[in-house]
Design an enzyme around this catalytic site. Structure first.
Site, short mmCIF file in Angstrom:
data_model
loop_
_atom_site.label_atom_id
_atom_site.label_comp_id
_atom_site.label_asym_id
_atom_site.label_seq_id
_atom_site.Cartn_x
_atom_site.Cartn_y
_atom_site.Cartn_z
N ASP A 180 0.69 -1.06 0.11
CA ASP A 180 -0.16 0.01 -0.02
C ASP A 180 0.88 1.18 -0.05
O ASP A 180 1.91 1.31 0.80
CB ASP A 180 -0.84 -0.11 1.28
CG ASP A 180 -1.83 1.02 1.36
OD1 ASP A 180 -2.72 1.10 0.27
OD2 ASP A 180 -1.93 2.05 2.08
N GLU A 217 1.68 -0.45 -4.85
CA GLU A 217 0.85 0.45 -5.44
C GLU A 217 1.58 1.72 -5.25
O GLU A 217 2.05 2.28 -4.01
CB GLU A 217 -0.40 0.50 -4.40
CG GLU A 217 -1.39 1.68 -4.90
CD GLU A 217 -2.10 2.49 -3.68
OE1 GLU A 217 -3.10 2.75 -4.02
OE2 GLU A 217 -1.64 2.36 -2.53
#
Ligand code: GLC
Length: 545
Positions: free
Chosen positions: A202, A264
């Protein structure tokens, strides 16, 4: 001969937003029990792996991206022994398991932050605590804004401020602190030891901040943002972050079979992205240009070329994403007028939604886009519900909204709840088979018309989107995987057509039908009955005769 490809270089990965996938204990919230029940569905769909959004204990200030304990499971979702079971059962079904690691920030309920708030100076060193500016320290330490809106700093009772690039309940870790580094390497090993095959990272570009946390400066003092992050900013994509991933790669390399990472990272271009994919760093990274591209062949071609080129420069496979839990669902994105440039900020969804949507058109394009995505070299990510052709739920009542963006934007952005509505599985009335309890109230309400979108209804319809995906995944395995490099076929400008070996994919984003080659046979089409001509807003796979 080229070295054999590893599974992750050609995989189709299905994204499980666990809170909304399937509810196995009857409380209206998705959970591990529900996921276990539905593994046969995923096996039948034909995916190679699942990526499960954060399932750790969390106050859910940001849907679980606020982690209170990285080594346990949120009680709403189940228990650690159930996590072990679902990993084992997925493996038995031939499905690999990727978890979501959230290293940029923890929850404010994490024991480290609780200790920091209590004033422990050593604990404060693990986060970014600073004195404020101005005579009484009443101004935030710098001009950074939260991605979700408002200042990126919150003041604590003793007068200091802490940094949170997202919600106030998500304090940013200080990655200059060796304790933070050691802790995360240990967390990775904890889950690798349980057999997890890898992690989606993330906000992978956020961990390391520029020395001294300088102002972003002119033109940059607005929200650094995720999608619209086109300029350099001291909060994002700092060179120091790569050292973190070299350490992580060393941890992964200790394991067999292979453990992998997918980043990401919303960086300004694919060149910056490729830096995360150097041989001693991460394996893959999402290339979000595809998800930001309007329904225009010329732009799709450019996006594909650029992504392939940059990934190849570091020997990584490209990755293709049409949507995820952060952006407007594909059907809805394609259901309105299409800009002539990459969509800069999907987070302007509220304004966009004022234009009427043509969902039939959106679905038709989404089906075609799926065929394009699944024919490209590299890995493809399918967000749960894409295979059902679900649209964004844009009319959720304000009082049920849970995404912190809604509050933090001062109610100017409705946020991301509309793509996170619990899946419709079967039946005619809510909860549409989502829950084992027919009287359950789902955590976000499902639209009544989703009764016609359920997996069960689509299972019975040979032309449904679900059956298109099933077929596409099965044909992909024999036709496109290992088919070699992509070569464009000269066509009309509103058509994107390419060949890989004997197989061809044609996509028509224009308004008129186009002639298909006569020396190839249609093996799959997004519009039933396609043979010699490819209709508007459709795609087709062909194999040379
Ligand atoms: C990522 C996640 C998003 C989350 C944010 C903060 O962008 O995909 O859902 O809100 O990070 O963790």
């Amino acid at each position: 001969m080229a070295p054999a490809e590893s599974w992750w270089q050609t995989a189709v990965v299905y994204q499980v937003y666990i809170r909304s996938f399937a509810d196995g204990n009857g409380d209206g919230v998705g959970d591990i029990a529900g996921l276990r029940d539905r593994l046969p569905y995923l096996a039948r769909l034909g995916v190679d792996a699942i990526w499960i959004n954060p399932w750790y204990p969390s106050p859910l200030a940001d849907g679980g991206y606020d982690v209170a304990d990285y080594r346990d499971v949120e009680p709403l979702y189940g228990t650690l022994p159930e996590a072990d079971l679902v990993i084992a059962e997925a493996h038995e079904a031939g499905i690999r398991v990727l978890l979501d690691i959230v290293p940029n920030h923890s929850s404010d309920q994490h024991r480290w932050f609780v200790a920091a708030l209590a004033g422990d100076p050593k604990a404060r060193q693990r986060y970014h605590f600073r004195d404020g500016l101005g005579p009484d320290g009443a101004l935030p330490p710098n001009d950074w804004q939260s991605v979700f809106g408002g200042p990126a700093w919150t003041r604590v009772p003793d007068g200091q401020w802490y940094l949170h690039l997202f919600a106030p309940g998500q304090p940013d870790f200080n990655w200059e602190n060796p304790e933070v580094r050691a802790e995360f390497e240990d967390v990775l090993a904890f889950w690798f030891d349980k057999g997890v095959d890898g992690f989606r990272i993330d906000v992978a570009h956020g961990l390391v901040k520029a020395d001294g946390l300088p102002d972003g400066g002119q033109g940059n003092d607005a929200a650094p943002g995720l999608v619209q992050h086109n300029e350099s900013h001291p909060a994002w994509d700092q060179d120091g972050v790569h050292d973190v991933y070299r350490g992580w790669r060393t941890v992964a390399n200790r394991y067999a079979p292979e453990r992998i990472f997918i980043a990401e990272a919303w960086v300004p271009n694919n060149e910056r992205l490729a830096r995360y994919l150097r041989f001693d760093e991460l394996h893959t990274a999402f290339q979000f240009d595809f998800l930001r591209a309007p329904w225009r062949a010329s732009i799709l071609r450019t996006v594909v070329d650029d992504a392939i080129k940059e990934a190849a420069s570091v020997g990584a496979p490209p990755t293709w994403v049409l949507s995820n839990h952060d952006v407007t669902r594909t059907v809805t994105r394609y259901a309105r007028s299409q800009p002539d440039h990459l969509i800069e900020t999907d987070w302007e969804r509220s304004r966009w939604a004022e234009e009427p949507a043509d969902y039939a058109l959106g679905l038709r394009r989404a089906r075609a886009a799926a065929l394009m995505q699944l024919a490209l070299p590299g890995t493809a990510y399918v967000y749960q519900g894409e295979e059902l052709g679900l649209e964004e739920v844009e009319d959720l009542p304000n009082e049920v909204r849970q995404d912190p963006i809604w509050e933090q934007s001062g109610h100017t952005d409705v946020g991301r709840d509309g793509c996170r509505v619990p899946l419709p599985w079967s039946g005619d009335t809510a909860p549409l088979g989502f829950s084992t309890n027919p009287d359950a109230t789902t955590w976000l309400p499902q639209p009544q018309h989703w009764a016609s979108h359920t997996a069960a209804a689509q299972d019975r319809d040979p032309d449904s989107t679900l059956n298109l995906y099933r077929e596409a995944l099965s044909v992909r395995a024999t036709t496109w995987v290992g088919a070699g490099e992509l070569e464009w076929i000269p066509t009309a400008p509103e058509v994107a057509a390419f060949r890989r070996g004997d197989a061809q994919c044609w996509v028509n984003t224009g308004e008129k039908p186009v002639e298909l080659p006569t020396d190839a046979t249609v093996v799959l089409a997004s519009v039933a009955g396609t043979a010699n001509q490819l209709p508007a807003d459709a795609a087709v796979w062909l194999v040379a005769d």
